[in-house]
Design an enzyme around this catalytic site. Structure first.
Site, PDB file in Angstrom:
ATOM      1  N   ASN A 132       0.843  -1.600   0.359  1.00  0.00           N
ATOM      2  CA  ASN A 132      -0.324  -0.070   0.264  1.00  0.00           C
ATOM      3  C   ASN A 132       0.894   1.380   0.572  1.00  0.00           C
ATOM      4  OD1 ASN A 132       0.866  -0.595   2.448  1.00  0.00           O
ATOM      5  ND2 ASN A 132      -0.706   0.867   3.114  1.00  0.00           N
ATOM      6  N   GLY A 208       1.748  -4.927   7.631  1.00  0.00           N
ATOM      7  CA  GLY A 208       0.674  -6.449   6.942  1.00  0.00           C
ATOM      8  C   GLY A 208      -0.091  -6.099   7.691  1.00  0.00           C
ATOM      9  N   SER A 209      -0.925  -6.881   7.046  1.00  0.00           N
ATOM     10  CA  SER A 209      -2.172  -7.669   8.380  1.00  0.00           C
ATOM     11  C   SER A 209      -2.300  -7.873   9.166  1.00  0.00           C
ATOM     12  CB  SER A 209      -2.918  -8.230   7.398  1.00  0.00           C
ATOM     13  OG  SER A 209      -2.316 -10.229   7.442  1.00  0.00           O
ATOM     14  N   THR A 210      -3.045  -7.810  10.369  1.00  0.00           N
ATOM     15  CA  THR A 210      -2.374  -8.404  12.114  1.00  0.00           C
ATOM     16  C   THR A 210      -2.269 -10.473  11.391  1.00  0.00           C
ATOM     17  OG1 THR A 210      -3.532  -7.239  12.802  1.00  0.00           O
ATOM     18  CG2 THR A 210      -3.794  -8.917  13.870  1.00  0.00           C
ATOM     19  N   VAL A 212      -1.441 -12.538   8.919  1.00  0.00           N
ATOM     20  CA  VAL A 212      -0.075 -12.819   8.770  1.00  0.00           C
ATOM     21  C   VAL A 212       0.580 -11.534   9.531  1.00  0.00           C
ATOM     22  CG1 VAL A 212       1.967 -11.907   6.849  1.00  0.00           C
ATOM     23  CG2 VAL A 212      -0.574 -12.153   6.421  1.00  0.00           C
ATOM     24  N   GLY A 213       1.005 -10.691  10.470  1.00  0.00           N
ATOM     25  CA  GLY A 213       1.806 -10.186  11.830  1.00  0.00           C
ATOM     26  C   GLY A 213       1.696 -11.349  12.756  1.00  0.00           C
ATOM     27  N   GLU A 230       3.415  -3.442  12.313  1.00  0.00           N
ATOM     28  CA  GLU A 230       2.829  -2.668  12.560  1.00  0.00           C
ATOM     29  C   GLU A 230       1.402  -3.105  11.523  1.00  0.00           C
ATOM     30  OE1 GLU A 230       0.057  -0.559  10.621  1.00  0.00           O
ATOM     31  OE2 GLU A 230       1.673   0.178   9.230  1.00  0.00           O
ATOM     32  N   CYS A 264      -3.593   1.916   6.381  1.00  0.00           N
ATOM     33  CA  CYS A 264      -4.120   0.891   7.826  1.00  0.00           C
ATOM     34  C   CYS A 264      -4.795   2.652   9.100  1.00  0.00           C
ATOM     35  CB  CYS A 264      -3.174   0.312   8.255  1.00  0.00           C
ATOM     36  SG  CYS A 264      -2.426  -0.304   7.402  1.00  0.00           S
ATOM     37  N   GLU A 433       7.953   2.925  15.098  1.00  0.00           N
ATOM     38  CA  GLU A 433       8.701   3.532  14.200  1.00  0.00           C
ATOM     39  C   GLU A 433       9.221   4.558  13.987  1.00  0.00           C
ATOM     40  OE1 GLU A 433       8.286   0.561  10.945  1.00  0.00           O
ATOM     41  OE2 GLU A 433       6.565   0.459  11.486  1.00  0.00           O
TER      42      GLU A 433
END
Length: 454
Positions: A132, A208-210, A212-213, A230, A264, A433
């Site tokens: 994104n 990325g997505s929760t 995958v995180g 993140e 996000c 970050e």
């Protein structure tokens, strides 16, 4: 046989480029090279590392238009956004370079001697960047990691590898050591997993997505590997009746339509005090209709396409046929287009109101008072960002303290600045970050005691 991946222009569905897909063996070889390069880099005097990072920033500065046009073609970003993103990479590198010579330890008073702390680089950092915001989010990891003395292996998203590859070439042109910053295009379930699981990768930075995180976090746990995450968001935009309603309504569309809602931090839950609800909707409708959706290379365009057919189908699935909504327009024909949409009759507990759509779709919900606003704002597993609009600064501070989110703006939708920390609460992520402490997140603290006793 070399595996390859096609990069599509999301506005036209035309093939932009074909890039090789890195295998697990390729990741292993890259990390081995990075280990050697990192030792050379860390051995340089801090002033020399800072100077090379500034050269890298200057190289990016000289190619901002080229990088922006690449971003338009591979990600469908508007040209205005893409130019900002390229400039942001430059600014992040400059800011990080300024921290190289200020990465200070401490002297701690102790009996019997002197105690000092040293901040040492971790080693090799794996950065897994999203599609994104491919350029700036890659730089969120690589700039401070390099400044702190580490090597970086970056795996870009499959759909958006081109700007990352160009940045790696510019790093070499600027004089950074070979293999210090490498880009490995490839699939997440092969190249990404290999990077996460590699024993010589000291830290993973993932955006990325929760879903995958969580999987990456579990893999990192097996190696006690450091991680910054993140992840997703479902951010509220809280509008109180005492706010400047005209300003709040005018600002609302781009708070969730920027990058076609693939953000996000998108303020996709518009919470409006009941006494101002009808008036706000009257003001919001023309503001949504006025958003220019179209060719991302056109200077007048404010919103481009979604990234892929898969994402388009996902977004469509959240909007019921015939739902009451404020709608904008979008082009027909080729490309992954979806019109700006604000659902006005969605239930507060419906999927579109609780799940991250990652598209140009928002819901508007009424609330009664301050406590009700906070309750609705916090009724989510996410906690990344949010906005609140009010003329009462006491209320602004109370609500800011009560809303469980990492980045809040008052009478604004700004969420990300490279000078300030960024990160989420709850399932929006771990760690921070950007900001003044970004470099220390890529260091290990070593304590040294020097005895002064005879």
């Amino acid at each position: 046989m070399t595996r390859e991946h096609q990069v599509l222009n999301p506005a036209t569905e035309e093939i932009v480029a074909t890039v090789p897909a890195t295998t697990a063996a390729g990741v292993d070889a890259a990390v081995t090279r990075a280990v050697a390069a990192q030792r050379t880099w860390a051995a340089l005097a801090p002033a020399d590392r800072a100077r090379l990072l500034r050269r890298f920033a200057a190289a990016v500065d000289g190619r901002t238009e080229e990088l922006a046009l690449l971003e338009v073609r591979e990600a469908g970003h508007t040209i205005g956004n893409a130019r900002w993103e390229a400039g942001n990479v430059r600014d992040l590198l400059d800011y990080a370079a300024g921290g190289v010579e200020r990465l200070n330890g401490r002297q701690i008073p102790v009996p019997g001697g002197i105690d000092i702390t040293l901040l040492e680089p971790l080693g090799v950092i794996g950065v897994i960047a999203p599609w994104n915001f491919p350029m700036p989010i890659a730089a969120w990891g690589l700039a401070p990691a390099l400044a702190a003395g580490n090597a970086v292996v970056l795996k870009p998203a499959e759909t958006t590898p081109l700007t990352a590859l160009r940045l790696a070439a510019l790093a070499l042109e600027a004089g950074l050591p070979e293999h210090l910053f490498q880009v490995l295009p490839g699939a997440g379930d092969e190249a990404g997993d290999a990077l996460v699981e590699h024993p010589d990768v000291a830290k993973i930075v993932f955006t990325g997505s929760t879903r995958v995180g969580k999987r990456i976090m579990a893999k990192c746990a097996e190696h006690v590997k450091r991680i910054t995450l993140e992840l997703g968001g479902k951010s509220p935009n809280i509008v109180f009746a005492d706010a400047d309603l005209e300003a709040a309504a005018a600002a609302a569309p781009m708070s969730f339509l920027d990058n076609a809602g693939q953000d996000c931090c998108a303020r996709t839950r518009i919470l409006v005090q009941r006494s101002a609800y009808d008036r706000f909707l009257e003001l919001l409708a023309p503001a949504v209709a006025a958003v220019v959706v179209g060719d991302p290379s056109d200077e007048k365009t404010q919103m481009g396409p979604l990234i892929s057919r898969t994402q388009l189908d996902r977004v469509r699935g959240y909007v019921p046929e015939g739902a009451a909504a404020i709608r904008g327009s979008a082009p027909g024909g080729p490309g992954f287009w979806f019109p700006p949409t604000v659902l006005t009759d969605a239930a507060a507990d419906s999927p579109v109101a609780t799940e991250e759509v990652f598209g140009p779709v928002a819901v508007v919900l009424p609330f009664d008072d301050e406590a009700d606003a906070v309750r609705l704002a916090n009724a989510t597993r996410y906690g990344l960002a949010g906005s609140l609009w009010t003329r009462d600064m006491g209320r602004a501070l109370r609500v800011s303290q009560a809303v469980r989110a990492g980045n809040l703006s008052v009478n604004s939708h700004s969420a990300v600045r490279y000078w300030t920390p960024f990160g989420g609460f709850k399932q929006s992520g771990l760690g921070r970050e950007l900001g003044p402490d970004a470099l220390t997140a890529f260091t290990e603290t070593k304590n040294v005691f020097l005895s002064t006793e005879a």
